[in-house]
Design an enzyme around this catalytic site. Structure first.
Site, PDB file in Angstrom:
ATOM      1  N   GLY A  17      -2.649  -6.343  -8.058  1.00 24.27           N
ATOM      2  CA  GLY A  17      -3.577  -7.396  -8.493  1.00 24.27           C
ATOM      3  C   GLY A  17      -3.047  -8.819  -8.495  1.00 24.27           C
ATOM      4  O   GLY A  17      -3.575  -9.682  -9.216  1.00 24.27           O
ATOM      5  N   ASN A  19      -3.291 -11.014  -6.111  1.00 30.32           N
ATOM      6  CA  ASN A  19      -4.322 -11.920  -5.570  1.00 30.32           C
ATOM      7  C   ASN A  19      -5.390 -12.196  -6.631  1.00 30.32           C
ATOM      8  O   ASN A  19      -5.881 -13.318  -6.730  1.00 30.32           O
ATOM      9  CB  ASN A  19      -4.957 -11.340  -4.303  1.00 30.32           C
ATOM     10  CG  ASN A  19      -4.161 -11.669  -3.064  1.00 30.32           C
ATOM     11  OD1 ASN A  19      -4.187 -12.802  -2.587  1.00 30.32           O
ATOM     12  ND2 ASN A  19      -3.410 -10.707  -2.556  1.00 30.32           N
ATOM     13  N   MET A  92      -8.415  -0.351  -2.217  1.00 31.96           N
ATOM     14  CA  MET A  92      -7.993   0.665  -1.254  1.00 31.96           C
ATOM     15  C   MET A  92      -9.054   1.725  -0.941  1.00 31.96           C
ATOM     16  O   MET A  92      -8.759   2.722  -0.286  1.00 31.96           O
ATOM     17  CB  MET A  92      -6.714   1.357  -1.757  1.00 31.96           C
ATOM     18  CG  MET A  92      -5.534   0.411  -1.950  1.00 31.96           C
ATOM     19  SD  MET A  92      -5.152  -0.547  -0.463  1.00 31.96           S
ATOM     20  CE  MET A  92      -4.375   0.730   0.526  1.00 31.96           C
ATOM     21  N   LYS A  93     -10.255   1.521  -1.401  1.00 29.52           N
ATOM     22  CA  LYS A  93     -11.319   2.470  -1.068  1.00 29.52           C
ATOM     23  C   LYS A  93     -12.190   1.879   0.022  1.00 29.52           C
ATOM     24  O   LYS A  93     -12.491   0.678  -0.009  1.00 29.52           O
ATOM     25  CB  LYS A  93     -12.185   2.758  -2.306  1.00 29.52           C
ATOM     26  CG  LYS A  93     -11.458   3.556  -3.359  1.00 29.52           C
ATOM     27  CD  LYS A  93     -11.272   4.986  -2.900  1.00 29.52           C
ATOM     28  CE  LYS A  93     -10.356   5.753  -3.843  1.00 29.52           C
ATOM     29  NZ  LYS A  93      -9.953   7.053  -3.303  1.00 29.52           N
ATOM     30  N   HIS A 111      -6.751  -9.395   4.405  1.00 28.64           N
ATOM     31  CA  HIS A 111      -6.003  -8.353   5.110  1.00 28.64           C
ATOM     32  C   HIS A 111      -4.685  -8.939   5.623  1.00 28.64           C
ATOM     33  O   HIS A 111      -4.678  -9.965   6.316  1.00 28.64           O
ATOM     34  CB  HIS A 111      -6.839  -7.829   6.283  1.00 28.64           C
ATOM     35  CG  HIS A 111      -6.155  -6.733   7.024  1.00 28.64           C
ATOM     36  ND1 HIS A 111      -6.081  -5.446   6.542  1.00 28.64           N
ATOM     37  CD2 HIS A 111      -5.468  -6.740   8.191  1.00 28.64           C
ATOM     38  CE1 HIS A 111      -5.394  -4.702   7.392  1.00 28.64           C
ATOM     39  NE2 HIS A 111      -5.004  -5.458   8.395  1.00 28.64           N
TER      40      HIS A 111
HETATM   41  C1  GRF Z   1      -2.463  -7.921  -0.161  1.00 26.96           C
HETATM   42  O1  GRF Z   1      -1.396  -8.080   0.700  1.00 26.96           O
HETATM   43  C2  GRF Z   1      -3.767  -7.934   0.592  1.00 26.96           C
HETATM   44  O2  GRF Z   1      -3.723  -8.655   1.791  1.00 26.96           O
HETATM   45  C3  GRF Z   1      -3.983  -6.472   0.912  1.00 26.96           C
HETATM   46  O3  GRF Z   1      -3.475  -5.782  -0.178  1.00 26.96           O
HETATM   47  C4  GRF Z   1      -2.487  -6.562  -0.840  1.00 26.96           C
HETATM   48  C5  GRF Z   1      -2.902  -6.648  -2.274  1.00 26.96           C
HETATM   49  O4  GRF Z   1      -1.900  -7.171  -3.111  1.00 26.96           O
HETATM   50  N1  GRF Z   1      -5.364  -6.201   1.203  1.00 26.96           N
HETATM   51  P1  GRF Z   1      -2.219  -7.495  -4.627  1.00 26.96           P
HETATM   52  O5  GRF Z   1      -2.790  -6.221  -5.250  1.00 26.96           O
HETATM   53  O6  GRF Z   1      -3.225  -8.605  -4.651  1.00 26.96           O
HETATM   54  O7  GRF Z   1      -0.924  -7.884  -5.269  1.00 26.96           O
END
Ligand code: GRF
Length: 191
Positions: A17, A19, A92-93, A111
């Protein structure tokens, strides 16, 4: 013209999490054009839930064991909360095409590769293995094909000779924290 302040977004996470953390930081800024109104998570042990809790953002955990049921729950929540934009951030789903067609809310995803290169998983490992000179990250609209919707913004970085999947991931995460808020602003400003 509609005022741009206060669009409601919902962030979908599955794990770390970070991001989400960076989007919360952005939303708290005085002139932010979006609020994070709802977090959706498929994993009750996700570390990232701590950021929703700390910031008193309502969250829904639904485990996707029954995907139809989970997606229905999410559609109800998103509709009730008048969400303008869904932002997948390490979610991830895979959302079904039924969900994507049914929900009226646009969906973005971040991504960690230079799409259309390396759709799917293990992007850093694949870029290193192929001796690529550059990698990066992409924010794109979500459609029913995996990692294939319209690109909103992309940022490229150099892969150094001594980089491995871990160091590359770290560098890319850092640029994601800036790119995702920028892409959301760009997208929200277009409607
Ligand atoms: C990120 O690198 C994003 O690009 C990918 O999954 C990762 C998530 O990281 N889809 P976080 O959970 O935000 O730390």
């Amino acid at each position: 013209m509609e005022k741009l302040t206060g669009k409601n977004i919902s962030v979908f996470i599955s794990g770390r999490g970070t991001n989400l953390r960076s989007l919360i930081k952005e939303a708290k800024k005085k002139n932010s054009i979006f609020n994070i109104k709802l977090v959706i998570c498929n994993n009750e042990n996700a570390k990232g839930l701590v950021y929703a809790k700390k910031n008193k953002i309502p969250f829904l955990i639904t485990d996707f064991k029954d995907r139809k049921k989970s997606e229905k729950l999410i559609i109800d929540k998103v509709t009730k909360n008048k969400i303008d934009l869904i932002c997948l951030a390490g979610f991830m789903k895979i959302l079904s095409s039924h969900f994507i067609n049914k929900i009226k809310t646009p969906i973005l995803n971040i991504h960690p590769s230079l799409l259309p290169k390396y759709k799917g998983l293990n992007t850093h490992f694949r870029a290193i293995k192929n001796k690529d000179k550059f990698s990066g990250t992409t924010v794109h609209a979500v459609n029913s094909k995996l990692d294939s919707g319209k690109i909103i913004l992309q940022k490229k970085i150099k892969i150094n000779k001594n980089d491995n999947a871990k160091t590359l991931e770290k560098k890319i995460l850092k640029i994601e924290y800036k790119l995702y808020p920028r892409a959301i602003k760009k997208f929200l400003s277009s409607f």
